[in-house]
Design a protein around this motif. Sequence first.
Motif, PDB file in Angstrom:
ATOM      1  N   MET A  11      -1.000 -26.244  35.854  1.00 55.89           N
ATOM      2  CA  MET A  11      -1.080 -27.825  35.261  1.00 55.89           C
ATOM      3  C   MET A  11       0.416 -28.626  34.609  1.00 55.89           C
ATOM      4  N   ALA A  12       0.097 -29.569  34.214  1.00 53.48           N
ATOM      5  CA  ALA A  12       1.267 -29.779  33.450  1.00 53.48           C
ATOM      6  C   ALA A  12       1.250 -30.716  32.337  1.00 53.48           C
ATOM      7  N   ALA A  13       2.042 -30.862  31.296  1.00 53.90           N
ATOM      8  CA  ALA A  13       1.597 -31.161  30.384  1.00 53.90           C
ATOM      9  C   ALA A  13       2.714 -32.350  29.881  1.00 53.90           C
ATOM     10  N   ILE A  14       2.451 -32.903  28.556  1.00 52.31           N
ATOM     11  CA  ILE A  14       3.492 -34.268  28.375  1.00 52.31           C
ATOM     12  C   ILE A  14       3.876 -33.361  26.461  1.00 52.31           C
ATOM     13  N   LEU A  15       5.238 -33.794  26.079  1.00 51.57           N
ATOM     14  CA  LEU A  15       4.910 -33.170  24.367  1.00 51.57           C
ATOM     15  C   LEU A  15       5.795 -34.885  24.100  1.00 51.57           C
ATOM     16  N   SER A  16       4.806 -35.282  23.360  1.00 50.51           N
ATOM     17  CA  SER A  16       5.316 -36.784  22.863  1.00 50.51           C
ATOM     18  C   SER A  16       5.554 -36.494  21.602  1.00 50.51           C
ATOM     19  N   HIS A  17       6.335 -37.624  20.488  1.00 48.85           N
ATOM     20  CA  HIS A  17       6.300 -37.338  19.327  1.00 48.85           C
ATOM     21  C   HIS A  17       5.774 -38.741  18.841  1.00 48.85           C
ATOM     22  N   TYR A  19      16.312 -31.784  14.620  1.00 54.27           N
ATOM     23  CA  TYR A  19      16.691 -30.914  15.461  1.00 54.27           C
ATOM     24  C   TYR A  19      15.535 -30.051  15.169  1.00 54.27           C
ATOM     25  N   ASP A  20      14.739 -29.624  14.362  1.00 56.92           N
ATOM     26  CA  ASP A  20      14.123 -28.740  13.682  1.00 56.92           C
ATOM     27  C   ASP A  20      13.173 -29.343  15.207  1.00 56.92           C
ATOM     28  N   ILE A  21      12.118 -30.106  14.629  1.00 54.79           N
ATOM     29  CA  ILE A  21      11.508 -30.209  16.444  1.00 54.79           C
ATOM     30  C   ILE A  21      11.621 -29.989  17.659  1.00 54.79           C
ATOM     31  N   SER A  22      13.360 -30.477  17.608  1.00 49.77           N
ATOM     32  CA  SER A  22      13.547 -30.212  19.317  1.00 49.77           C
ATOM     33  C   SER A  22      14.399 -28.716  19.682  1.00 49.77           C
ATOM     34  N   PHE A  23      14.689 -27.972  18.437  1.00 44.18           N
ATOM     35  CA  PHE A  23      14.926 -26.723  18.806  1.00 44.18           C
ATOM     36  C   PHE A  23      13.578 -26.295  19.104  1.00 44.18           C
ATOM     37  N   TYR A  24      12.650 -26.161  19.402  1.00 47.15           N
ATOM     38  CA  TYR A  24      11.313 -25.255  19.861  1.00 47.15           C
ATOM     39  C   TYR A  24      11.860 -26.013  21.416  1.00 47.15           C
ATOM     40  N   GLU A  25      11.658 -26.723  21.546  1.00 48.91           N
ATOM     41  CA  GLU A  25      11.353 -27.517  23.040  1.00 48.91           C
ATOM     42  C   GLU A  25      12.817 -27.728  24.015  1.00 48.91           C
ATOM     43  N   ARG A  26      13.547 -27.007  23.484  1.00 49.90           N
ATOM     44  CA  ARG A  26      14.760 -26.966  23.499  1.00 49.90           C
ATOM     45  C   ARG A  26      15.224 -25.210  24.507  1.00 49.90           C
ATOM     46  N   LYS A  27      14.039 -24.581  23.651  1.00 48.66           N
ATOM     47  CA  LYS A  27      14.930 -23.175  24.358  1.00 48.66           C
ATOM     48  C   LYS A  27      13.701 -22.548  25.330  1.00 48.66           C
ATOM     49  N   TYR A  28      13.116 -23.915  26.456  1.00 47.62           N
ATOM     50  CA  TYR A  28      12.276 -23.551  27.076  1.00 47.62           C
ATOM     51  C   TYR A  28      12.797 -24.748  28.091  1.00 47.62           C
ATOM     52  N   LYS A  29      13.566 -25.782  27.872  1.00 47.15           N
ATOM     53  CA  LYS A  29      14.315 -26.714  28.730  1.00 47.15           C
ATOM     54  C   LYS A  29      13.454 -27.675  28.921  1.00 47.15           C
ATOM     55  N   PHE A  30      11.834 -27.990  27.619  1.00 46.48           N
ATOM     56  CA  PHE A  30      10.912 -29.355  27.795  1.00 46.48           C
ATOM     57  C   PHE A  30      11.736 -30.139  27.001  1.00 46.48           C
ATOM     58  N   ARG A  31      11.339 -31.745  28.218  1.00 48.06           N
ATOM     59  CA  ARG A  31      11.808 -32.661  27.857  1.00 48.06           C
ATOM     60  C   ARG A  31      10.538 -33.269  26.966  1.00 48.06           C
ATOM     61  N   PRO A  32      10.741 -33.813  26.300  1.00 47.33           N
ATOM     62  CA  PRO A  32       9.629 -34.894  25.084  1.00 47.33           C
ATOM     63  C   PRO A  32       9.707 -36.304  25.290  1.00 47.33           C
ATOM     64  N   THR A  33       9.390 -36.576  25.004  1.00 47.60           N
ATOM     65  CA  THR A  33       8.701 -38.492  25.529  1.00 47.60           C
ATOM     66  C   THR A  33       8.833 -38.777  23.148  1.00 47.60           C
ATOM     67  N   TRP A  34       9.938 -39.397  22.918  1.00 42.37           N
ATOM     68  CA  TRP A  34       9.600 -39.798  20.928  1.00 42.37           C
ATOM     69  C   TRP A  34      10.010 -41.406  21.305  1.00 42.37           C
ATOM     70  N   PHE A  35       8.549 -41.944  21.037  1.00 48.44           N
ATOM     71  CA  PHE A  35       7.938 -43.066  20.530  1.00 48.44           C
ATOM     72  C   PHE A  35       8.660 -44.001  19.260  1.00 48.44           C
ATOM     73  N   ILE A  36       9.494 -44.892  18.833  1.00 47.17           N
ATOM     74  CA  ILE A  36      10.037 -45.805  17.983  1.00 47.17           C
ATOM     75  C   ILE A  36       9.781 -46.219  17.857  1.00 47.17           C
ATOM     76  N   GLY A  37       9.820 -46.893  16.053  1.00 48.87           N
ATOM     77  CA  GLY A  37       9.107 -48.833  15.840  1.00 48.87           C
ATOM     78  C   GLY A  37       9.983 -48.982  15.867  1.00 48.87           C
ATOM     79  N   VAL A  38       9.800 -50.041  15.409  1.00 50.59           N
ATOM     80  CA  VAL A  38      10.762 -51.802  15.416  1.00 50.59           C
ATOM     81  C   VAL A  38      10.141 -52.739  14.692  1.00 50.59           C
ATOM     82  N   ASN A  39      11.270 -52.869  13.434  1.00 51.22           N
ATOM     83  CA  ASN A  39      10.733 -54.437  13.052  1.00 51.22           C
ATOM     84  C   ASN A  39      10.572 -55.942  13.153  1.00 51.22           C
ATOM     85  N   SER A  40      10.112 -56.489  12.711  1.00 56.04           N
ATOM     86  CA  SER A  40       9.771 -58.068  13.316  1.00 56.04           C
ATOM     87  C   SER A  40      10.682 -58.179  12.056  1.00 56.04           C
TER      88      SER A  40
END
Length: 576
Positions: free
Chosen positions: A212-218, A272-293
């Motif tokens: 299987m495959a998985a994505i962790l996104s924030h 840091y708190d969130i990425s701590f768990y991902e770095r434990k297994y060297k998982f690479r997440p995707t962060w979606f970052i907002g922008v204001n006009s």
Amino acid sequence: MIAVYIDPAISKYSNLIKYSLNYLLEIGGYSWKYLEDGVEIEPNDLVIYYSVNLPENDIVDMLIRHHSVIFIPFVKNFYIPGAFSGDNLKNFIKTFKYEVDVPIISTKKGFSVPLKLSHRNNDLFACFEFDLIGNIYFQLVDDDKNHLNKKDSKGNLCLEELGFYDYFNVPFINYYLDVLDKLINELVSNRQHNSINCFQIKRCLWPSNQSMAAILSHNLDRLQKWNIISILISFLEHPYLFLSFRWKYLFRSLASKYKYFFTNQEDYWNFYDISFYERKYKFRPTWFIGVNSAKENIFDYEIDDKDLIKEHLELYDHGAELSIFSNKLKPSMEDLRKNIEDFVSTLKINNKKFPNGIRHSNLDNENSNLHKIHTDLHFKYSSTKKIPHRNCFINGFSLPFPIYSIQGPTNRDPLWEIPITFSDETLYLTKYKYIPFDVAMNSIKELIKSVKKVRGLVHFQFSNSLFYEIPYMHKLFEYTVDQLNYQNAYVATCSTIIDWLNKRQKVLIKETENRIIIDFDDNIEQMCFEIIGNKVIANVEGGNRSFQKNFVHFINITKGLSVEIFLIDFNQESEN
């Protein structure tokens, strides 16, 4: 190779048919060609015959005498928008028993099994009892939702009215693919007539043949829990929280304000708190970052904030992908285009990396103008599709899929949609109440279990603010990453998954009776192939590889590499 014949009588729909067929065979990992413009059937080809009716008996006899053949019936209504919708659609939804009840649309009376295997003069062939290609097309273009008109009091579509809504707990598109996969295996393994031992080579779905495959996104939705207004509102809520015995919520609110007043620390600033768990297994997440006009401040942060840039760079340095989060409520297409262009420019400067994808929280991805904007800005994917307040497989997909373009096929890589399987917003029942931890944990466990059965992809979406708002969120997230590691899932960023799927299909395969030549068009870390049928691997030349009788694994593949796989008959290998 698979040779596809589309009846000229249905050529009017050929672009739509090929969109569905390309996805079916591409995800399946096969090489294929269309029997048109002088393209001929080769001795080792398996034939898919797509037509309204079976051809004449003499044509059937000729085909099955020399080839494994799969007949699929064509149903025109799948390619007419809205032909299956509302009660009309629900009347034609049937199920067949597989590992689970798998839903399909069928106009056939007395439907009970997905396909039938038949013999004629000792030759085996298969006939589907429903339009497999049309069913996949129907879900790819989201025809059910496109013709849903019922809305709730807030103006949102009543998705509960979708014909397949009750079946979204099942990744049924993946089961369609599995049915075809097992059928091809059955046909080529039994193909021993006229001294021809048939075989097929397929690209494994994930790089090292993971199950299987998985994505962790924030979603970076909020960074400020406290400001003057929110503090005043919270103090007004305190009497209600006290009198309603919501004391845990009350004490957490007081403690959070105390920390903010005396330390200026924001509870939502938790990268840091969130990425701590991902770095434990060297998982690479995707962060979606907002922008204001310039006209509208939707997010409570600015992307050019120096402290935020520092956090983004640290995430990026640890392997995270940074993409765009759009939360505009009613934007015009031009406003959205300008908004995205400005954000793309900012990220490109700050992170030295062009954003590859986007997520919308308030727009339908089917909008053709929006598709053009995404394409013009060279996005590889969108990750928007989900069912609000429900964790499920929307339209039955446990895999990404290419978004249909009304402009038709192009030479560019397609724009992909990566559906969201799990969203943390589903954990909320009310503002002050959320589902119990064991229920949330079991939901994640069952999703992973369902995905593993079909070798699919599970996509978990979390918001940074809820890591504080829901007390057990850290524990739940840790459980999620632990489970993915335990299942040996292929965990990657959104763009890495899409890059893999694009590169995988561009690998060129040439077949002869006892030899396969594989040409790689790009650098690939690792890739696996499986041989099915009555041939086994005798030897492999070229590349860094390991192999068994029907499986070969390459690593550190470089662009331009060409390898050869030498085959022998299964019976010959047994004798040796």
